[in-house]
Design a protein around this motif. Structure first.
Motif, short mmCIF file in Angstrom:
data_model
loop_
_atom_site.label_atom_id
_atom_site.label_comp_id
_atom_site.label_asym_id
_atom_site.label_seq_id
_atom_site.Cartn_x
_atom_site.Cartn_y
_atom_site.Cartn_z
N ARG A 1 -0.69 -5.64 -13.42
CA ARG A 1 -0.01 -6.76 -12.64
C ARG A 1 0.39 -6.10 -11.36
O ARG A 1 0.80 -6.88 -10.30
CB ARG A 1 1.07 -7.54 -13.36
CG ARG A 1 0.73 -8.34 -14.59
CD ARG A 1 1.65 -9.02 -15.40
NE ARG A 1 1.15 -9.68 -16.44
CZ ARG A 1 1.73 -10.27 -17.49
NH1 ARG A 1 3.24 -10.58 -17.23
NH2 ARG A 1 1.37 -10.76 -18.44
N GLY A 2 1.02 -5.11 -11.54
CA GLY A 2 1.54 -4.38 -10.31
C GLY A 2 0.70 -4.10 -9.22
O GLY A 2 0.89 -4.25 -7.97
N ILE A 3 -0.68 -3.97 -9.65
CA ILE A 3 -1.83 -3.71 -8.72
C ILE A 3 -1.69 -5.01 -7.80
O ILE A 3 -2.36 -5.11 -6.55
CB ILE A 3 -3.02 -3.30 -9.04
CG1 ILE A 3 -2.89 -1.91 -10.02
CG2 ILE A 3 -4.11 -3.46 -8.17
CD1 ILE A 3 -4.10 -1.64 -10.42
N ASP B 1 7.37 -16.12 -23.99
CA ASP B 1 7.95 -15.55 -22.62
C ASP B 1 7.97 -14.04 -22.88
O ASP B 1 8.62 -13.51 -23.79
CB ASP B 1 9.14 -16.12 -22.37
CG ASP B 1 9.11 -17.22 -21.37
OD1 ASP B 1 8.06 -17.74 -21.36
OD2 ASP B 1 9.79 -18.25 -21.48
N HIS B 2 7.40 -13.25 -22.24
CA HIS B 2 7.36 -11.80 -22.39
C HIS B 2 7.56 -11.33 -20.90
O HIS B 2 7.66 -11.97 -19.76
CB HIS B 2 6.01 -11.10 -22.87
CG HIS B 2 4.86 -11.53 -22.29
ND1 HIS B 2 4.29 -12.74 -22.61
CD2 HIS B 2 4.05 -11.01 -21.20
CE1 HIS B 2 3.17 -13.11 -21.85
NE2 HIS B 2 3.11 -11.74 -20.96
N ALA B 3 7.75 -9.89 -21.10
CA ALA B 3 8.20 -9.29 -19.53
C ALA B 3 7.09 -9.50 -18.82
O ALA B 3 6.00 -9.41 -18.94
CB ALA B 3 8.26 -7.68 -20.06
N GLY C 1 8.91 -15.12 -8.70
CA GLY C 1 8.34 -15.37 -10.29
C GLY C 1 8.44 -14.29 -11.11
O GLY C 1 8.54 -13.97 -12.08
N PHE C 2 8.73 -13.04 -10.37
CA PHE C 2 8.51 -11.80 -10.97
C PHE C 2 9.62 -10.95 -10.70
O PHE C 2 10.04 -9.78 -11.37
CB PHE C 2 7.30 -10.91 -10.31
CG PHE C 2 5.85 -11.56 -10.88
CD1 PHE C 2 5.49 -11.36 -11.96
CD2 PHE C 2 5.26 -12.54 -9.87
CE1 PHE C 2 4.16 -11.68 -12.37
CE2 PHE C 2 4.14 -13.19 -10.28
CZ PHE C 2 3.62 -12.83 -11.56
N VAL C 3 10.55 -11.21 -9.57
CA VAL C 3 11.81 -10.46 -9.55
C VAL C 3 13.07 -11.26 -9.85
O VAL C 3 13.32 -12.53 -9.44
CB VAL C 3 11.92 -10.19 -7.82
CG1 VAL C 3 12.94 -9.05 -7.43
CG2 VAL C 3 10.73 -9.42 -7.48
N SER C 4 14.00 -10.52 -10.37
CA SER C 4 15.22 -10.96 -10.64
C SER C 4 16.13 -10.49 -10.00
O SER C 4 16.09 -9.19 -9.55
CB SER C 4 15.62 -10.59 -12.12
OG SER C 4 14.69 -11.26 -13.13
N CYS D 1 22.59 -16.82 -1.61
CA CYS D 1 21.39 -17.65 -1.13
C CYS D 1 20.42 -17.61 -2.73
O CYS D 1 20.62 -16.70 -3.31
CB CYS D 1 20.58 -17.44 0.17
SG CYS D 1 20.11 -15.50 0.15
N ASP D 2 19.42 -18.56 -2.56
CA ASP D 2 18.58 -18.46 -3.71
C ASP D 2 17.32 -17.57 -3.72
O ASP D 2 17.41 -16.75 -2.76
CB ASP D 2 17.85 -19.88 -4.01
CG ASP D 2 17.19 -20.21 -2.59
OD1 ASP D 2 16.84 -19.33 -2.08
OD2 ASP D 2 16.52 -21.37 -2.29
N ALA D 3 16.74 -17.30 -4.69
CA ALA D 3 15.72 -16.12 -4.84
C ALA D 3 14.69 -16.08 -3.84
O ALA D 3 14.47 -15.18 -3.58
CB ALA D 3 15.07 -16.20 -6.30
N GLN D 4 14.23 -17.40 -3.65
CA GLN D 4 13.14 -17.68 -2.68
C GLN D 4 13.62 -16.84 -1.27
O GLN D 4 12.91 -16.07 -0.56
CB GLN D 4 12.79 -18.82 -2.47
CG GLN D 4 11.77 -19.25 -1.22
CD GLN D 4 11.32 -20.66 -1.13
OE1 GLN D 4 10.64 -21.46 -1.97
NE2 GLN D 4 11.52 -21.22 -0.14
N THR D 5 14.91 -17.35 -0.77
CA THR D 5 15.43 -16.76 0.42
C THR D 5 15.44 -15.17 0.33
O THR D 5 15.10 -14.57 1.35
CB THR D 5 16.76 -17.34 0.65
OG1 THR D 5 16.69 -18.91 0.71
CG2 THR D 5 17.26 -16.82 2.12
N TRP D 6 15.98 -14.64 -0.83
CA TRP D 6 16.17 -13.25 -0.92
C TRP D 6 14.81 -12.32 -0.81
O TRP D 6 14.65 -11.59 -0.13
CB TRP D 6 16.87 -12.72 -2.28
CG TRP D 6 18.29 -12.68 -1.97
CD1 TRP D 6 19.21 -13.76 -2.79
CD2 TRP D 6 19.15 -12.01 -1.20
NE1 TRP D 6 20.29 -13.50 -2.48
CE2 TRP D 6 20.54 -12.23 -1.40
CE3 TRP D 6 18.86 -10.91 -0.08
CZ2 TRP D 6 21.49 -11.88 -0.87
CZ3 TRP D 6 20.09 -10.57 0.41
CH2 TRP D 6 21.26 -10.93 0.02
#
Length: 574
Positions: A363-365, A16-18, A167-170, A179-184
């Motif tokens: 990945r940002g693109i 697991d990497h950044a 999957g990419f935002v904390s 609320c959960d990450a999906q809702t945010w």
């Protein structure tokens, strides 16, 4: 579908990497800043949106390149990036039919419907139904279009976008307590898109969509390129899939009746025109770009240009999912993660490819491309909802309302629609395949609308009374089928009675019933057309091809080239 598992950990596979590094975040941040700047600039260009026609239809100034790119960008949402990758993994190129068949319905829009839309000077498609049939049809279609924009366009788009972004935002723990990450993710993307849509109107939408089309295609093509290289090219891809019988047909589009994809060729040939005509020819969210055309010629060529652009999704959206499957079979990347039931979570195919194919910095693109797809569809749907509510409902009850007040009302409705879509989106976990889910819902909405428009422009005896009966009967039947499917009715028929109805045949049955009602009632209670309605029916079908010759840029020549290209592609991938 059984998941190919790895016998042992991959050599050299990073732990697991950044997921994103500083360069990725700078790319994403720069993209968001530019989009917001372009969207808000439209506000200044059009005198801060004080006039209704400027805000809702961009002053009817759109040219064919902008119309074509805006049609493509509005159509290609996060649904396509996420669910078509999932479909490419599950069943190969079969669901690419939904992309290539769209070119044929865009031909119908350009040749048969766009001329009437421009000649009649309508602001909305419910307005067109009023001119062709009656006021009651305008009210009905306005309500149906608003609800479909919220529950189909906005709901599914926000849900699928959130599946990737989470999957990419904390998020901070304090946020996750609310609320959960999906809702945010749903809330944040909705807010960013809502800002420039509410402020800038349709001009802001089409300007940002033109830019988003470029970002979208570039990001998707980048992912395809890396996946193609990972697998080793077309030959290794074919041989890898051919090694297992269940994957042997993955690179073909038209499938036999017993194909496990659930999309036999006849269900596509019969079913897609029903939902495709609704989506591409009669849905306000899509067609509003055509209504803002500079003239009839631009209104015709814009959809044809979009038809050529629709060739790309099979290669840059569907094929990557198939490449991902082949890469796993070759043991180049790990197997997909498992879902709550312990099965491969194919909805994560898109995220899986980004994580294991793209290096940090690129990945940002691709995330920016996802945001482009998400934001373009959301902004288009929001603007169409504002237009429908303002012109088809408010103007009826308050005909004296000023343009400035109408714009304020449209902005308030945009905000309310976004809130409703945010609340609805989490419920879409009901569908295992998001792409099938959205097409099932469209299949329940489309048949009466398609019947009314299609018969309306080609059969002058279609009466207002018959049209109203068809509209309400078709709506009730569609709602009944939707509830039946949501409760597992079609699955029960398959398991207990042995009747397997491909979901693409349901809209065909409903369309036949709606057409029968329209024809029978029209013949039983004939009515004469109004002078206005007379001008909205083709006296002969081939009249749609009449018009002055414009050389190499003539719409008939472009239409013939598009038709030939699509036939050639189907022949090649048969």
């Amino acid at each position: 579908m059984p998941e190919p598992q790895l016998a042992e950990p991959l050599a050299g596979q990073a732990a697991d990497h950044a997921l994103l590094d500083a360069v990725d975040w700078w790319v994403i941040g720069a993209y968001l800043v530019v989009i917001l700047a372009v969207g808000c600039l439209a506000w200044w260009l059009r005198h801060r949106g004080s006039e209704g026609s400027e805000y809702f239809l961009a002053g009817r100034s759109l040219t064919w390149p902008i119309i074509g790119m805006a049609l493509f960008s509005t159509n290609i949402s996060s649904i396509h990036l996420v669910s078509l990758a999932q479909a490419g993994y599950d069943s190969g190129l079969a669901r690419g039919n939904f992309e290539w068949m769209a070119a044929f319905t865009l031909l119908i829009l350009a040749l048969c419907f766009a001329p009437f839309y421009i000649r009649s000077g309508v602001t909305t498609l419910p307005d067109f139904l009023q001119k062709r049939y009656s006021r009651g049809l305008r009210d009905w279609l306005a309500v149906v279009s608003i609800l479909s924009a919220i529950f189909i366009h906005l709901g599914f788009t926000l849900y699928t976008g959130a599946q990737v972004l989470k999957g990419f935002v904390s998020f901070p723990e304090s946020w996750l307590a609310v609320c959960d990450a999906q809702t945010w993710c749903i809330i944040l993307t909705a807010v960013v898109t809502g800002v420039y849509t509410i402020v800038g109107g349709l001009l802001a939408v089409v300007l940002t969509e033109s830019l988003q089309t470029i970002v979208l295609i570039a990001g998707a093509a980048l992912l395809t390129w890396y996946g193609y290289a990972e697998v080793g090219g077309w030959g290794p891809l074919q041989s890898t899939l051919a090694e297992k019988a269940e994957y042997a047909a993955h690179l073909t589009l038209l499938r036999p009746a017993d194909d496990p994809s659930g999309l036999p060729w006849y269900s596509i040939v019969l079913g897609y025109p029903v939902i495709g005509i609704w989506y591409w020819c009669t849905d306000q969210t899509i067609v509003q770009r055509v209504l803002g055309a500079k003239n009839e010629n631009h209104a015709r060529i814009g959809p044809l240009f979009a038809g050529f652009l629709k060739i790309l999704p099979v290669f840059i959206f569907v094929l990557p999912g198939t490449l991902c499957l082949a890469s796993i079979l070759q043991q180049n990347i790990p197997a997909l993660p498992l879902d709550k039931q312990g099965n491969p979570d194919t909805l994560q195919t898109y995220v899986h490819m980004i994580k294991h194919w793209l290096p940090l910095g690129l990945r940002g693109i691709v995330i920016a491309a996802l945001l482009a797809a998400l934001m373009s569809t959301v902004s288009g749907a929001l603007n169409s909802i504002a237009t429908l509510f303002s012109y088809d409902l408010v103007k009826r009850w308050r005909p004296e309302v000023s343009d400035r007040s109408l714009v304020r009302i449209g902005r308030a409705v945009t905000l309310a629609a976004m809130v409703a879509a945010i609340l609805w989106s989490p419920w879409l976990e009901h569908y295992q395949s998001v792409f099938d889910g959205i097409n099932k819902m469209i299949g329940y909405v489309a048949p009466p609308v398609t019947a009314l428009f299609l018969w309306g422009v080609f059969w002058r005896r279609a009466s207002a009374t018959a049209a109203l009966a068809t509209a309400w009967a078709g709506t009730l039947l569609g709602v009944a089928c939707g509830v039946f499917e949501w409760c597992g009715g079609f699955q029960w028929l398959k398991e207990t009675v042995g009747i397997d109805v491909p979901f693409m045949l349901v809209p065909v049955f409903l369309f036949v019933v709606c057409s029968a009602i329209l024809v029978v009632v029209s013949l039983a209670r004939p009515e004469s057309l109004s002078p206005e309605g007379e001008g909205l029916v083709w006296k002969k079908p081939w009249d749609a091809l009449r018009g002055p010759w414009r050389g190499l840029g003539d719409f008939r020549l472009i239409a013939a080239a598009l038709c030939a290209a699509m036939i050639g592609l189907y022949w090649w991938f048969d």
